[in-house]
Design a protein around this motif. Structure first.
Motif, PDB file in Angstrom:
ATOM      1  N   TYR A  48     -11.335 -14.371 -43.582  1.00 26.74           N
ATOM      2  CA  TYR A  48     -10.520 -14.831 -44.701  1.00 26.74           C
ATOM      3  C   TYR A  48     -10.863 -14.063 -45.978  1.00 26.74           C
ATOM      4  O   TYR A  48      -9.974 -13.713 -46.769  1.00 26.74           O
ATOM      5  N   GLY A  49     -12.159 -13.796 -46.167  1.00 28.96           N
ATOM      6  CA  GLY A  49     -12.546 -13.021 -47.341  1.00 28.96           C
ATOM      7  C   GLY A  49     -11.966 -11.624 -47.308  1.00 28.96           C
ATOM      8  O   GLY A  49     -11.442 -11.126 -48.307  1.00 28.96           O
ATOM      9  N   PHE A  50     -12.022 -10.971 -46.147  1.00 29.77           N
ATOM     10  CA  PHE A  50     -11.504  -9.609 -46.026  1.00 29.77           C
ATOM     11  C   PHE A  50      -9.986  -9.562 -46.074  1.00 29.77           C
ATOM     12  O   PHE A  50      -9.405  -8.576 -46.531  1.00 29.77           O
ATOM     13  N   LEU A  51      -9.325 -10.597 -45.573  1.00 27.49           N
ATOM     14  CA  LEU A  51      -7.868 -10.648 -45.701  1.00 27.49           C
ATOM     15  C   LEU A  51      -7.459 -10.672 -47.174  1.00 27.49           C
ATOM     16  O   LEU A  51      -6.530  -9.973 -47.589  1.00 27.49           O
ATOM     17  N   GLY A  52      -8.171 -11.486 -47.948  1.00 27.48           N
ATOM     18  CA  GLY A  52      -7.884 -11.528 -49.382  1.00 27.48           C
ATOM     19  C   GLY A  52      -8.186 -10.213 -50.060  1.00 27.48           C
ATOM     20  O   GLY A  52      -7.383  -9.705 -50.859  1.00 27.48           O
ATOM     21  N   ALA A  53      -9.342  -9.630 -49.745  1.00 23.93           N
ATOM     22  CA  ALA A  53      -9.734  -8.370 -50.365  1.00 23.93           C
ATOM     23  C   ALA A  53      -8.780  -7.243 -49.973  1.00 23.93           C
ATOM     24  O   ALA A  53      -8.433  -6.385 -50.800  1.00 23.93           O
ATOM     25  N   GLY A  54      -8.345  -7.228 -48.701  1.00 22.73           N
ATOM     26  CA  GLY A  54      -7.421  -6.195 -48.257  1.00 22.73           C
ATOM     27  C   GLY A  54      -6.074  -6.295 -48.953  1.00 22.73           C
ATOM     28  O   GLY A  54      -5.496  -5.280 -49.373  1.00 22.73           O
ATOM     29  N   LEU A  92      -6.661   1.726 -46.679  1.00 27.13           N
ATOM     30  CA  LEU A  92      -7.828   0.916 -46.323  1.00 27.13           C
ATOM     31  C   LEU A  92      -7.513  -0.574 -46.386  1.00 27.13           C
ATOM     32  O   LEU A  92      -8.021  -1.363 -45.585  1.00 27.13           O
ATOM     33  N   GLY A  93      -6.674  -0.979 -47.340  1.00 24.55           N
ATOM     34  CA  GLY A  93      -6.263  -2.382 -47.403  1.00 24.55           C
ATOM     35  C   GLY A  93      -5.478  -2.786 -46.165  1.00 24.55           C
ATOM     36  O   GLY A  93      -5.725  -3.837 -45.561  1.00 24.55           O
ATOM     37  N   ILE A  94      -4.524  -1.928 -45.771  1.00 23.88           N
ATOM     38  CA  ILE A  94      -3.732  -2.209 -44.570  1.00 23.88           C
ATOM     39  C   ILE A  94      -4.612  -2.169 -43.327  1.00 23.88           C
ATOM     40  O   ILE A  94      -4.473  -2.997 -42.421  1.00 23.88           O
ATOM     41  N   LEU A  95      -5.538  -1.200 -43.278  1.00 23.37           N
ATOM     42  CA  LEU A  95      -6.437  -1.081 -42.135  1.00 23.37           C
ATOM     43  C   LEU A  95      -7.320  -2.320 -41.985  1.00 23.37           C
ATOM     44  O   LEU A  95      -7.527  -2.823 -40.873  1.00 23.37           O
ATOM     45  N   THR A  96      -7.841  -2.816 -43.107  1.00 23.79           N
ATOM     46  CA  THR A  96      -8.680  -4.013 -43.067  1.00 23.79           C
ATOM     47  C   THR A  96      -7.897  -5.196 -42.499  1.00 23.79           C
ATOM     48  O   THR A  96      -8.373  -5.917 -41.619  1.00 23.79           O
ATOM     49  N   ILE A  97      -6.678  -5.385 -42.998  1.00 25.54           N
ATOM     50  CA  ILE A  97      -5.830  -6.477 -42.508  1.00 25.54           C
ATOM     51  C   ILE A  97      -5.525  -6.279 -41.019  1.00 25.54           C
ATOM     52  O   ILE A  97      -5.539  -7.232 -40.228  1.00 25.54           O
ATOM     53  N   GLY A  98      -5.268  -5.025 -40.624  1.00 27.91           N
ATOM     54  CA  GLY A  98      -4.972  -4.737 -39.232  1.00 27.91           C
ATOM     55  C   GLY A  98      -6.128  -5.064 -38.316  1.00 27.91           C
ATOM     56  O   GLY A  98      -5.939  -5.633 -37.222  1.00 27.91           O
ATOM     57  N   PHE A  99      -7.348  -4.730 -38.718  1.00 26.91           N
ATOM     58  CA  PHE A  99      -8.519  -5.035 -37.902  1.00 26.91           C
ATOM     59  C   PHE A  99      -8.735  -6.543 -37.800  1.00 26.91           C
ATOM     60  O   PHE A  99      -9.061  -7.061 -36.717  1.00 26.91           O
ATOM     61  N   VAL A 100      -8.592  -7.250 -38.913  1.00 27.04           N
ATOM     62  CA  VAL A 100      -8.750  -8.711 -38.882  1.00 27.04           C
ATOM     63  C   VAL A 100      -7.720  -9.329 -37.941  1.00 27.04           C
ATOM     64  O   VAL A 100      -8.039 -10.185 -37.094  1.00 27.04           O
ATOM     65  N   ASP A 101      -6.477  -8.897 -38.088  1.00 26.43           N
ATOM     66  CA  ASP A 101      -5.391  -9.449 -37.296  1.00 26.43           C
ATOM     67  C   ASP A 101      -5.640  -9.241 -35.801  1.00 26.43           C
ATOM     68  O   ASP A 101      -5.515 -10.174 -34.996  1.00 26.43           O
TER      69      ASP A 101
END
Length: 248
Positions: A48-54, A92-101
């Motif tokens: 959740y933290g990384f989703l927000g940051a991304g 990097l923002g999209i990549l972070t969201i992609g990895f979380v997802d």
């Protein structure tokens, strides 16, 4: 112009707050027993933290690219600034969201990985690939190897994910655990790299374009993936190939 600066500063503060949650909680799932309640609790906090940051990184990148004023005028190389703090930050923002997802999805659909073939998940993967390809191309154009490197790592990771999703033969039951682990380590790599840029440009601007500094999270993250993968294979032993040892 003042409103734009105020909005950007508010995004930075929110990015730091959500990123701090993710960066701190990220080590919890690594240190705790896999599958245990504490592992899941720390994992949810990190995600959740990384989703927000991304999401906030994407917003900051768009403001850096299309905002009404030039940010950080002390940086003279505006093209490279646009690449690192615009296109690379966006990627990097999209990549972070992609990895979380993906990391959460492989657990949710561990019994039917074909669900990952739906447009819901494939669109996110496609967004990572497209933004990564542009980041890598832009980096090649301006002669900055870091942008090419992180683009290559992200696109390669998406390709590995697609191999798991689209393989015709069902993999061993626990294969999704490795996919989950690699995705969330990748989440940490991309988030740490993006989060690092905020501190670099504010506190050590003389190293803001130093590839060695930016590459640190990738080196550490990939090393963790290799180490835990080898450790898991060693622990599995003969059972990894479906052969059970004879009782003594």
């Amino acid at each position: 112009m003042l409103a734009g600066m105020a909005l950007f500063e508010a995004l930075v503060v929110a990015h730091v707050a959500t990123g701090a949650v993710g960066l701190t909680a990220f080590w919890g799932p690594i240190a705790t027993k896999k599958g245990a309640a504490r592992h899941r609790k720390w994992g949810r906090a990190a995600c959740y933290g990384f989703l927000g940051a991304g999401t906030l990184a994407i917003c900051m990148a768009l403001l850096s690219l299309y905002g009404p004023e030039a940010r950080h005028p002390e940086i003279e190389d505006r093209t490279l600034f646009e690449g690192l703090f615009g296109w690379m930050m966006l990627y990097l923002g999209i990549l972070t969201i992609g990895f979380v997802d993906y990391g959460l999805a492989v657990v949710k659909h561990s019994r039917d990985r074909r669900m990952l073939r739906s447009p819901r998940y494939q669109t996110v993967i496609a967004a990572v690939v497209v933004s990564g390809a542009w980041c890598g191309y832009f980096g090649w154009q301006v002669g900055h190897p870091l942008m090419v490197l992180v683009a290559f790592i992200g696109i390669l990771s998406m390709g590995i994910q697609q191999l798991y999703i689209w393989r015709t033969v069902d993999p061993p039951r626990q294969t999704y655990v490795g996919e989950h682990f690699r995705a969330l380590i990748g989440m940490g790599i991309s988030a740490y790299t993006a989060f690092l840029s905020v501190g670099l440009i504010r506190y050590v601007p003389e190293h803001v374009f130093n590839p060695a500094v930016w590459a640190g999270p990738s080196v550490i993250g990939v090393s963790l993936i290799i180490w835990f993968t080898l450790k898991g294979k060693k622990a599995a032993g003969p059972c990894a190939s479906g052969v059970r040892p004879h009782p003594q």
